[in-house]
Design a protein around this motif. Structure first.
Motif, PDB file in Angstrom:
ATOM      1  N   LEU A 114       0.631  -0.903   0.042  1.00 27.94           N
ATOM      2  CA  LEU A 114      -0.054  -0.268  -0.019  1.00 27.94           C
ATOM      3  C   LEU A 114       1.020   1.460   0.002  1.00 27.94           C
ATOM      4  N   ILE A 115       2.121   1.490   0.062  1.00 34.72           N
ATOM      5  CA  ILE A 115       3.306   2.689   0.796  1.00 34.72           C
ATOM      6  C   ILE A 115       3.585   3.040  -0.410  1.00 34.72           C
ATOM      7  N   LYS A 116       3.240   4.121  -0.901  1.00 39.31           N
ATOM      8  CA  LYS A 116       3.346   5.089  -2.492  1.00 39.31           C
ATOM      9  C   LYS A 116       3.838   6.367  -2.305  1.00 39.31           C
ATOM     10  N   ALA A 118       3.868  10.115  -0.921  1.00 38.61           N
ATOM     11  CA  ALA A 118       2.030  10.794  -0.737  1.00 38.61           C
ATOM     12  C   ALA A 118       1.755  11.991  -1.911  1.00 38.61           C
ATOM     13  N   ALA A 122      -5.943  14.016  -1.068  1.00 38.32           N
ATOM     14  CA  ALA A 122      -6.220  12.693  -0.580  1.00 38.32           C
ATOM     15  C   ALA A 122      -7.232  11.889  -1.060  1.00 38.32           C
ATOM     16  N   ASN A 125      -6.886   8.499  -2.959  1.00 38.34           N
ATOM     17  CA  ASN A 125      -5.967   7.685  -2.414  1.00 38.34           C
ATOM     18  C   ASN A 125      -6.364   7.312  -0.890  1.00 38.34           C
ATOM     19  N   ARG A 126      -8.485   8.069  -1.648  1.00 38.09           N
ATOM     20  CA  ARG A 126      -8.681   7.715   0.437  1.00 38.09           C
ATOM     21  C   ARG A 126      -8.938   6.065   0.515  1.00 38.09           C
ATOM     22  N   SER A 128      -6.965   3.881  -0.293  1.00 38.86           N
ATOM     23  CA  SER A 128      -6.190   3.185   0.092  1.00 38.86           C
ATOM     24  C   SER A 128      -5.364   4.123   1.142  1.00 38.86           C
ATOM     25  N   LEU A 129      -5.670   4.732   1.535  1.00 38.44           N
ATOM     26  CA  LEU A 129      -5.195   5.358   2.819  1.00 38.44           C
ATOM     27  C   LEU A 129      -5.826   4.503   3.868  1.00 38.44           C
ATOM     28  N   ARG A 130      -6.669   4.425   3.737  1.00 39.33           N
ATOM     29  CA  ARG A 130      -7.674   3.856   4.974  1.00 39.33           C
ATOM     30  C   ARG A 130      -7.282   2.652   5.453  1.00 39.33           C
ATOM     31  N   TYR A 132      -4.599   1.162   4.988  1.00 34.82           N
ATOM     32  CA  TYR A 132      -3.329   1.978   5.205  1.00 34.82           C
ATOM     33  C   TYR A 132      -3.244   1.658   6.416  1.00 34.82           C
ATOM     34  N   SER A 133      -4.004   2.943   7.130  1.00 35.75           N
ATOM     35  CA  SER A 133      -4.135   3.231   8.303  1.00 35.75           C
ATOM     36  C   SER A 133      -4.838   2.523   9.425  1.00 35.75           C
ATOM     37  N   ARG A 134      -5.257   1.472   8.700  1.00 31.05           N
ATOM     38  CA  ARG A 134      -5.364  -0.231   9.532  1.00 31.05           C
ATOM     39  C   ARG A 134      -4.594  -1.059   9.887  1.00 31.05           C
ATOM     40  N   MET A 136      -1.536  -0.288   9.806  1.00 37.79           N
ATOM     41  CA  MET A 136      -0.537   0.464  10.832  1.00 37.79           C
ATOM     42  C   MET A 136      -1.023   0.903  11.928  1.00 37.79           C
TER      43      MET A 136
ATOM     44  N   PRO B  21      -7.035  19.175   1.867  1.00 36.51           N
ATOM     45  CA  PRO B  21      -6.782  17.686   2.039  1.00 36.51           C
ATOM     46  C   PRO B  21      -6.379  16.861   2.654  1.00 36.51           C
ATOM     47  N   PRO B  45       5.971  10.669   3.924  1.00 36.43           N
ATOM     48  CA  PRO B  45       5.410  10.681   4.142  1.00 36.43           C
ATOM     49  C   PRO B  45       4.618   9.250   3.108  1.00 36.43           C
ATOM     50  N   PRO B  46       3.347   8.272   3.195  1.00 38.06           N
ATOM     51  CA  PRO B  46       3.319   7.634   2.190  1.00 38.06           C
ATOM     52  C   PRO B  46       2.151   7.884   1.862  1.00 38.06           C
ATOM     53  N   ILE B  47       1.393   7.278   0.806  1.00 34.10           N
ATOM     54  CA  ILE B  47       0.019   7.933   0.255  1.00 34.10           C
ATOM     55  C   ILE B  47      -0.060   8.647   0.391  1.00 34.10           C
ATOM     56  N   VAL B  48      -0.851   9.652   1.071  1.00 36.41           N
ATOM     57  CA  VAL B  48      -0.969  11.247   1.676  1.00 36.41           C
ATOM     58  C   VAL B  48      -0.222  11.879   2.430  1.00 36.41           C
ATOM     59  N   THR B 106      -1.381   8.145  11.818  1.00 35.89           N
ATOM     60  CA  THR B 106      -1.690   7.382  11.424  1.00 35.89           C
ATOM     61  C   THR B 106      -4.089   7.203  11.443  1.00 35.89           C
ATOM     62  N   GLY B 109      -5.711   8.948   9.192  1.00 39.35           N
ATOM     63  CA  GLY B 109      -6.062   8.464   8.059  1.00 39.35           C
ATOM     64  C   GLY B 109      -7.490   7.702   7.954  1.00 39.35           C
ATOM     65  N   LEU B 110      -7.899   7.213   8.910  1.00 39.30           N
ATOM     66  CA  LEU B 110      -8.833   6.314   9.165  1.00 39.30           C
ATOM     67  C   LEU B 110      -9.793   6.579   7.972  1.00 39.30           C
TER      68      LEU B 110
END
Lengths: 614, 110
Positions: A114-116, A118, A122, A125-126, A128-130, A132-134, A136, B21, B45-48, B106, B109-110
């Protein structure tokens, strides 16, 4: 009333306002986003590489793979080392550390995928961010529970940040400090595992990765895993996706079920009492074995009094074996005129004896022949002739075995699944590699197309067996540490043909329909379209299908089949079927149903024979 | 280390950053170490993307109403999701190391 509604509304507003004040993290604490890791993790991993993109198989969810797929499989060496018996490992602290890192990094690959880099927005990528966050959040929760690990992770973060600030951070390799930390922890885990695997007792362990296929016809059929065994290539069979016409096999099956339908219609007319007559009258091997046993007895008489020789021993033993089979065939003949006895019971007893004796006969005869040297065999004309005549009769006998088996399984096991002996699957030659724990191949490959005939719902079993120094010294089979089962299924839409017997019942009245019973057995063939699921075993078990049906009842009882066309709906892999059809000869409609229990012997009296699958 | 991803208020204007955002960390105490940790964990940071807004004099009243941080008096920093929902609140008395700061980022990001 209005007052109460207002109070309710106000209460809802207050609770909504309070809910807003809780943080996303609080919400996470209340709702279990990821289940705790209570399951025993698989030591084996597998990826369906023929799918694009490749699918990592999740063994915790009763996995399903495409029936024609290619799989890449392997052993998680770190987990394997952690799973070895504690008594064999001299440093418990190392094992504890390994277990800790394994638990911490259990979602490593998912996170890294999932890491790519930034982006500033958002929205794109919302999701994949969600995700990833879960993952992590679980990762940090596990780190926070262990102060030494936490210190280690802080140090790794600082290392990464320092490199970013002085422009020495390898962005291609790590993408972010989080990836840096995870990959370094992975390296640490591998180091710990290597330290354990270099301990004397652990280093002597050997490992085998074995794969088997379980079909409706056979169990534990070995299949080849490239890099883990040197089995010969298995039988190539690609299950076709679209079956749009009946095959030659279907036609043959249709002829068989036509005869059987006719026999069943006669059997019904006679309250099933004729069943015991139907079989012996059809046993073509009776005449052949009458002559063969006579020949064997004459040969035995001719050598009476002679000195024992290999050829003479062969003739005497052959005579005994052939007589046993002949006795079983004779029993059918004797019993067919027995009055008063229960014909079904008689048939079950005789059928079992006949199938058992006749099925094992060829191997037993070959074994007897192998005990005679080529020279001794060549010197005995009687032995040669007897063996040649046996071979000729055996082909007829084995056809009779199929006939009796078909009726036997239908009669004796009508309501229970059977272990079929119908088709002995092709056996592979070769052996599985016994590799040292420090030399495990990184991956192996299974091509399901080379695993022989298989059907939807059949399974692949992959086993990981470990053998200690003692097991190897005592030639013991070792300990199975992991055993995973994967179901095979055609995914998405596919079609198949199926041949079977239906019970047809005319609708309305027609002057041309002269049938006296409400139902009539008739041979039937169907082409049905189905959908296979990659995620739901339940759906694949129900396995609904809809399609076209052709059948040939004889509603005017003129002895010739009436060609009929209609629609059919099937369930449970065509075990249940029902439909409507139009009889073109009597110009009348009828409905039908079929109940086909999962018999696999070709040519059953009741049931479907699926001849083309995808 | 320079705070390369931080808007320090005052004298900086927090508005542009707070309306991006992306994931934001809002530091509400006059503690350089915490601001530094937040800035560190906003690097690559990753993704965002991640940015930090450091209110050295505490969170202004208008933002208090806007973000509705629970029990703000005990908060040292809080993370905001790309949609400006509060993700996590770092409290006084907690060990604010990289792991804790990461956890707060993190959660947003949820």
């Amino acid at each position: 009333m209005k007052k109460y509604l207002l109070i309710l509304f106000a209460a809802l507003l207050v609770s909504a306002a309070q809910a807003q004040k809780t943080t996303l993290r609080d919400s996470l604490a209340k709702v279990a986003i990821m289940q705790a890791d209570t399951s025993a993790p698989a030591l084996i991993w597998a990826i369906e590489t023929s799918h694009n993109p490749a699918i990592r198989i999740d063994f915790s969810k009763q996995p399903i793979v495409d029936i024609n797929s290619r799989l890449t499989v392997g052993i998680d060496r770190n987990r394997l080392i952690a799973a070895l018996p504690a008594a064999k490992k001299s440093n418990p602290a190392l094992t504890a550390s390994l277990n800790q890192l394994i638990t911490l990094l259990k979602t490593e690959q998912q996170i890294l995928n999932l890491i790519k880099p930034a982006t500033a927005n958002a929205a794109a990528n919302r999701d994949s961010l969600r995700a990833y966050s879960r993952l992590m959040m679980e990762f940090y929760k596990r780190i926070s529970q262990n102060p030494s690990l936490r210190a280690q992770v802080n140090a790794l973060f600082q290392e990464a940040i320092a490199k970013i600030r002085n422009n020495t951070f390898d962005k291609k390799m790590y993408a972010s400090p989080q990836a840096y930390v995870i990959k370094h922890l992975d390296t640490l885990m591998n180091q710990v595992a290597s330290d354990i695997s270099n301990e004397k007792d652990v280093a002597s362990y050997h490992v085998q990765l074995q794969a088997y296929i379980h079909t409706k016809n056979t169990s534990n059929q070995k299949i080849h895993i490239e890099n883990f065994d040197n089995y010969s290539a298995g039988e190539f069979y690609e299950v076709p996706r679209w079956v749009t016409s009946f095959s030659a096999d279907d036609a043959a099956a249709f002829n068989q079920v036509s005869q059987l339908s006719s026999a069943l219609n006669s059997a019904i007319a006679g309250n099933f009492k004729d069943i015991i007559k139907l079989v012996p009258d059809s046993l073509n091997s009776y005449a052949c074995y009458t002559n063969l046993v006579t020949e064997a007895k004459n040969d035995e008489a001719a050598i009476a009094g002679q000195a024992a020789s290999q050829a003479n021993t062969f003739i005497i033993a052959m005579q005994a074996k052939l007589s046993a089979v002949y006795g079983a065939i004779q029993q059918f003949q004797k019993q067919k005129n027995a009055a008063g006895a229960n014909p079904i019971e008689q048939f079950v007893q005789l059928g079992y004896t006949f199938i058992t004796v006749a099925t094992s006969l060829p191997a037993e005869v070959d074994s007897l022949k192998n005990m005679v040297t080529a020279t001794a065999f060549a010197a005995s004309a009687d032995a040669q002739k007897l063996y040649a005549d046996f071979k000729a009769c055996n082909a007829i006998l084995q056809a009779d075995v199929k006939l009796v088996s078909g009726v036997y399984y239908a009669v004796a096991n009508l309501l229970q699944p059977i272990q079929s002996n119908a088709t002995a699957a092709r056996q592979l030659t070769g052996s599985v590699f016994d590799v040292n724990i420090n030399q495990i191949p990184p991956k192996g490959y299974i091509d399901l197309k080379y695993s022989g005939k298989r059907q939807n719902g059949d399974e692949i079993e992959i086993k990981l067996v470990t053998r200690s120094k003692d097991d190897i010294a005592k030639n013991q089979p070792g300990l199975t540490l992991d055993d995973q089962v994967i179901e095979m299924q055609q995914i998405s839409f596919y079609s198949e043909s199926t041949i079977g017997v239906i019970l047809a019942s005319p609708l309305g009245t027609s002057s041309q329909v002269t049938l006296t019973n409400k139902f009539q057995f008739a041979p039937s063939g169907s082409l049905v379209v189905k959908f296979g699921s990659r995620t739901s075993r339940f759906w694949n078990t129900v396995n609904p299908g809809v399609g076209f049906n052709i059948s040939t009842p004889d509603f005017n009882l003129d002895g010739t089949p009436d060609v009929s066309y209609g629609g059919v709906f099937t369930l449970f892999h065509n075990i249940l079927s029902a439909g409507w059809a139009y009889n073109t000869k009597t110009s009348s409609q009828f409905w039908f149903f079929g109940l086909s229990l999962p018999f696999t012997t070709f040519g059953l009296p009741v049931g479907n024979v699926q001849t083309q699958k995808q | 280390m320079p705070l390369t991803k931080t808007v320090t208020v005052p004298p900086g204007n927090p508005e542009p950053t707070l309306h991006l955002p992306i994931i934001k960390m809002v530091v509400v105490v006059n503690d350089l170490n915490i601001a530094q940790t937040a800035d560190d964990m906003a690097q690559l940071p990753p993704i965002v993307d991640r940015q930090v807004v450091w209110f050295q004099n505490g969170l202004p009243a208008n933002y208090q109403a806007e973000f509705g941080v629970p029990d703000l008096a005990t908060a040292v920093a809080f993370s905001l999701s790309p949609e400006n929902n509060v993700g996590d609140v770092v409290r006084q008395g907690e060990i604010v190391d990289d792991v804790r700061m990461e956890e707060a980022y993190t959660a947003a990001g949820l």
